[in-house]
Design a protein around this motif. Structure first.
Motif, PDB file in Angstrom:
ATOM      1  N   THR A 318       0.971  -1.587  -0.518  1.00  0.00           N
ATOM      2  CA  THR A 318      -0.175   0.080   0.192  1.00  0.00           C
ATOM      3  C   THR A 318       1.259   1.223  -0.204  1.00  0.00           C
ATOM      4  O   THR A 318       0.257   2.115  -0.090  1.00  0.00           O
ATOM      5  N   LEU A 319       1.987   1.228   1.046  1.00  0.00           N
ATOM      6  CA  LEU A 319       2.518   2.359   1.221  1.00  0.00           C
ATOM      7  C   LEU A 319       3.723   2.601  -0.584  1.00  0.00           C
ATOM      8  O   LEU A 319       4.029   3.457  -0.677  1.00  0.00           O
ATOM      9  N   VAL A 320       3.750   1.820  -0.710  1.00  0.00           N
ATOM     10  CA  VAL A 320       4.729   1.334  -1.955  1.00  0.00           C
ATOM     11  C   VAL A 320       4.071   2.241  -3.228  1.00  0.00           C
ATOM     12  O   VAL A 320       4.109   3.553  -3.456  1.00  0.00           O
ATOM     13  N   TYR A 321       3.044   1.541  -3.481  1.00  0.00           N
ATOM     14  CA  TYR A 321       2.217   1.626  -4.443  1.00  0.00           C
ATOM     15  C   TYR A 321       1.948   2.988  -4.134  1.00  0.00           C
ATOM     16  O   TYR A 321       1.825   4.118  -5.374  1.00  0.00           O
ATOM     17  N   ALA A 322       0.982   3.395  -3.217  1.00  0.00           N
ATOM     18  CA  ALA A 322       0.319   4.794  -3.486  1.00  0.00           C
ATOM     19  C   ALA A 322       1.363   5.900  -3.115  1.00  0.00           C
ATOM     20  O   ALA A 322       1.031   7.191  -4.312  1.00  0.00           O
ATOM     21  N   SER A 323       2.777   5.186  -3.182  1.00  0.00           N
ATOM     22  CA  SER A 323       3.770   6.683  -2.842  1.00  0.00           C
ATOM     23  C   SER A 323       3.974   7.304  -4.403  1.00  0.00           C
ATOM     24  O   SER A 323       4.625   8.149  -4.382  1.00  0.00           O
ATOM     25  N   PHE A 324       5.302   6.199  -4.651  1.00  0.00           N
ATOM     26  CA  PHE A 324       4.860   6.132  -5.920  1.00  0.00           C
ATOM     27  C   PHE A 324       4.274   6.586  -7.520  1.00  0.00           C
ATOM     28  O   PHE A 324       4.412   7.657  -8.170  1.00  0.00           O
ATOM     29  N   PHE A 325       2.801   6.236  -7.365  1.00  0.00           N
ATOM     30  CA  PHE A 325       1.628   6.437  -7.677  1.00  0.00           C
ATOM     31  C   PHE A 325       1.389   7.441  -7.689  1.00  0.00           C
ATOM     32  O   PHE A 325       0.592   8.845  -8.610  1.00  0.00           O
ATOM     33  N   CYS A 326       0.971   8.643  -6.533  1.00  0.00           N
ATOM     34  CA  CYS A 326       0.576   9.472  -6.753  1.00  0.00           C
ATOM     35  C   CYS A 326       1.840  10.592  -6.759  1.00  0.00           C
ATOM     36  O   CYS A 326       1.511  11.918  -7.122  1.00  0.00           O
ATOM     37  N   TRP A 327       2.702  10.108  -6.288  1.00  0.00           N
ATOM     38  CA  TRP A 327       3.813  11.474  -7.443  1.00  0.00           C
ATOM     39  C   TRP A 327       3.672  11.678  -9.130  1.00  0.00           C
ATOM     40  O   TRP A 327       4.367  12.474  -8.937  1.00  0.00           O
ATOM     41  N   LEU A 328       3.973  10.711  -9.565  1.00  0.00           N
ATOM     42  CA  LEU A 328       4.078  10.503 -10.693  1.00  0.00           C
ATOM     43  C   LEU A 328       2.647  11.426 -10.983  1.00  0.00           C
ATOM     44  O   LEU A 328       2.916  12.273 -12.431  1.00  0.00           O
ATOM     45  N   LEU A 488      10.647  21.654  -2.221  1.00  0.00           N
ATOM     46  CA  LEU A 488       9.191  20.855  -2.220  1.00  0.00           C
ATOM     47  C   LEU A 488       9.644  19.493  -2.051  1.00  0.00           C
ATOM     48  O   LEU A 488       9.200  17.892  -2.195  1.00  0.00           O
ATOM     49  N   PHE A 489      10.509  19.074  -3.979  1.00  0.00           N
ATOM     50  CA  PHE A 489      10.765  18.199  -4.324  1.00  0.00           C
ATOM     51  C   PHE A 489      11.787  17.328  -3.391  1.00  0.00           C
ATOM     52  O   PHE A 489      11.904  16.162  -3.484  1.00  0.00           O
ATOM     53  N   ILE A 490      12.477  17.742  -2.815  1.00  0.00           N
ATOM     54  CA  ILE A 490      13.581  17.177  -2.103  1.00  0.00           C
ATOM     55  C   ILE A 490      13.089  16.669  -1.414  1.00  0.00           C
ATOM     56  O   ILE A 490      13.611  15.255  -0.165  1.00  0.00           O
ATOM     57  N   GLY A 491      11.714  17.273  -0.246  1.00  0.00           N
ATOM     58  CA  GLY A 491      11.022  16.528   0.979  1.00  0.00           C
ATOM     59  C   GLY A 491      10.195  15.438   0.369  1.00  0.00           C
ATOM     60  O   GLY A 491      10.485  14.523   0.927  1.00  0.00           O
ATOM     61  N   ILE A 492       9.599  15.834  -0.998  1.00  0.00           N
ATOM     62  CA  ILE A 492       9.170  14.129  -1.475  1.00  0.00           C
ATOM     63  C   ILE A 492      10.226  13.357  -1.654  1.00  0.00           C
ATOM     64  O   ILE A 492       9.666  12.468  -1.510  1.00  0.00           O
ATOM     65  N   ALA A 493      11.559  13.350  -1.692  1.00  0.00           N
ATOM     66  CA  ALA A 493      11.542  12.507  -2.301  1.00  0.00           C
ATOM     67  C   ALA A 493      12.487  11.724  -1.380  1.00  0.00           C
ATOM     68  O   ALA A 493      12.209  10.205  -1.315  1.00  0.00           O
ATOM     69  N   CYS A 494      12.711  12.525  -0.108  1.00  0.00           N
ATOM     70  CA  CYS A 494      12.666  11.912   1.429  1.00  0.00           C
ATOM     71  C   CYS A 494      11.963  11.170   2.028  1.00  0.00           C
ATOM     72  O   CYS A 494      12.435   9.417   2.423  1.00  0.00           O
TER      73      CYS A 494
END
Length: 526
Positions: A318-328, A488-494
């Protein structure tokens, strides 16, 4: 230890662990595998019945046709959310609405309502089958796009998007369980990658095409074209995508949840489960409703996904899929502001074109990730005495994590410094390439661990993805204005990296966690 996966002290074969190859391990005598059905030297998991009506026994052409139609339909449906991203600024100006509010109702709301309604569609599909939900969803999506074509106010558009989110649920969440209905374990990775290709290109290609349509025909034109596409999908859905739910018993007991077996016990199983029945006619298969296929409670099925979030494999996926797809998705939304402002000053059609390299990356690497999702675990299983572990799927995260981390950081710095557009596109394409590897790893992993609960598990995954995407689309533009692209995007990366690092304990302790779930009394009651 199976290639870094710690063995369990309680069960030799927790759910998900299976025998794929010829090699005989200590828990498998020759008699236990000699008369199992195979594809070459690979033992079929699950074992199909002898019935011609078992979807596992259908021709590969028929199964792939169903998969192609569902994958394409799912991709088109997914594209409905972000496809008007290039026109968000125009909608804001036309109706004099705050940009964050426009983003919330035009993009976020469709995702949120899709995620919320999946609890009901997944439960209903388990009881009445998937076919009626697929066909009705397609018809209602056609209606919603006709509505959008003629909507002439922001409240009407907002209401249409909410309705669109509600009727999108089946085509976004029932495809994964259809894969497990139709294909064996060693065949699922490629089919899931096909679905991933359609999802990725739907999100990205939809914005490319929509950018030109918005400039030429306006916002309503995007919905008119979508309506025409669903006019083509509807007959294909009705005449090809028949019911894939199979309720008769199979010999799955031979391969799952037992440490060993004997030839005599397997013979008894075959005699018990062998069901001779005539092949169902095509006319009969076209029935939309078949009555109840399960005696399970509908409302119990609705709430079932909630306790599933306690399963470690579901939490991780859930966490992995949601994270990667949300940021896309968010890259598509936030890049509108970045590229519409100086020094880029791009038009809606030009903003749409910035998704071309991302779409190419998805088209190239999604099939590759699907092939690797099957080939690598089979290769590892052969070197693990023929024993397949679902954790072998997680090796793909070794590719996804560095690409996404570098992509976010690079894009944030490039956008902040106003570097040439090509640099921005290079960095965001890196995350686009990472998404199919991460989605393959997470989705195939949870399907292997909890095959019977695949419907409800993906409901949980999709709801969290939808909720995260809704929140991000609501506050994303405000955060961009407040902190700037770099921060913002460095925060998203972390954040994304922190979630991805859960792969390490999931791989090492995954087998023990699966055993713990299988032995837990509370899990048996779900």
């Amino acid at each position: 230890m199976g290639i870094g996966v710690l063995e369990d002290r309680h069960l030799d074969r927790p759910p998900g662990t299976s025998k794929l190859g010829e090699e005989q391990g200590p828990s498998f005598d020759a008699a236990s595998t000699s008369d199992l059905k195979r594809d070459g030297d690979i033992i079929l998991v699950p074992q199909p019945s002898d019935s011609p009506n078992d979807p596992l026994n259908w021709s590969m052409i028929w199964k792939n046709s169903i998969m192609m139609i569902l994958a394409f339909s799912s991709g088109v449906t997914t594209s409905l959310g972000p496809m008007i991203s290039p026109g968000l600024v125009l909608i804001s100006q036309q109706f004099k609405i705050d940009l964050d509010a426009v983003s919330t109702f035009m993009v976020g709301s469709i995702l949120l309502f899709t995620g919320a309604v999946t609890f009901f569609t997944a439960s209903g599909a388990n009881i009445w089958g998937k076919r009626p939900f697929f066909v009705i969803s397609t018809l209602m999506l056609l209606v919603s796009n006709v509505w959008g074509t003629f909507a002439d106010s922001f409240p009407s558009l907002a209401a249409m998007r909410i309705f669109q989110g509600i009727v999108s649920a089946p085509l976004e969440t029932l495809v994964t369980s259809t894969v497990s209905d139709l294909f064996f374990v060693h065949q699922r990775g490629f089919r899931l990658s096909l679905w991933g290709v359609m999802l990725g290109t739907g999100v990205l290609l939809g914005q490319i095409i929509a950018g030109f349509i918005i400039e030429s025909l306006g916002i309503s034109g995007t919905f008119a074209i979508s309506a025409l596409i669903f006019c083509l999908i509807l007959p294909a859905m009705y005449f090809v995508v028949v019911e894939t739910t199979y309720t008769k018993p199979r010999d799955t007991g031979k391969l799952e949840n037992r440490p060993g077996s004997s030839a005599s016990s397997m013979t008894d199983l075959k005699e018990d489960y062998s069901i001779k029945e005539p092949k169902e006619s095509y006319k009969s298969q076209l029935r939309l409703f078949r009555g109840r296929l399960s005696d399970e409670s509908f409302w119990k099925g609705v709430i079932k996904p909630f306790p599933l979030i306690c399963f470690p494999a579901v939490i991780f996926s859930t966490l992995v899929y949601a994270s990667f797809f949300c940021w896309l998705l968010m890259i598509g939304v936030l890049s509108v502001n970045v590229f519409a402002a100086p020094p880029y000053n791009l038009t809606p059609s030009q903003i749409g074109l910035t998704n071309v390299p991302l779409a190419i990356g998805a088209l190239v690497f999604s099939p590759l990730s699907g092939w690797m999702a099957d080939a690598i675990p089979v290769w590892m299983a052969k070197r693990n005495n023929g024993i397949f572990e679902p954790e072998f799927r997680l090796v793909l995260m070794l590719i996804a994590v560095p690409l996404s981390t570098a992509g976010f950081i690079g894009f944030g710095i490039a956008a902040q410094e106003g570097l040439p557009l090509v640099w921005c596109l290079v960095w965001i394409t890196m995350h686009s390439v990472a998404v199919p590897f991460a989605s393959q790893a997470s989705i195939s992993y949870v399907i292997d661990c909890h095959t019977k609960d695949a419907n409800q598990a993906f409901v949980t995954i999709n709801f969290v993805k939808a909720l995260l995407s809704f929140i991000a689309s609501t506050i994303g533009n405000g955060l961009l204005m407040r902190f700037g692209p770099r921060t913002l995007f460095i925060g998203i990366a972390c954040l994304n990296l922190g979630i991805s690092l859960l792969t390490i304990p999931s791989y090492i302790y995954g087998k023990r966690l699966r055993s713990w779930v299988a032995r837990s009394e509370w899990a048996k009651k779900i």
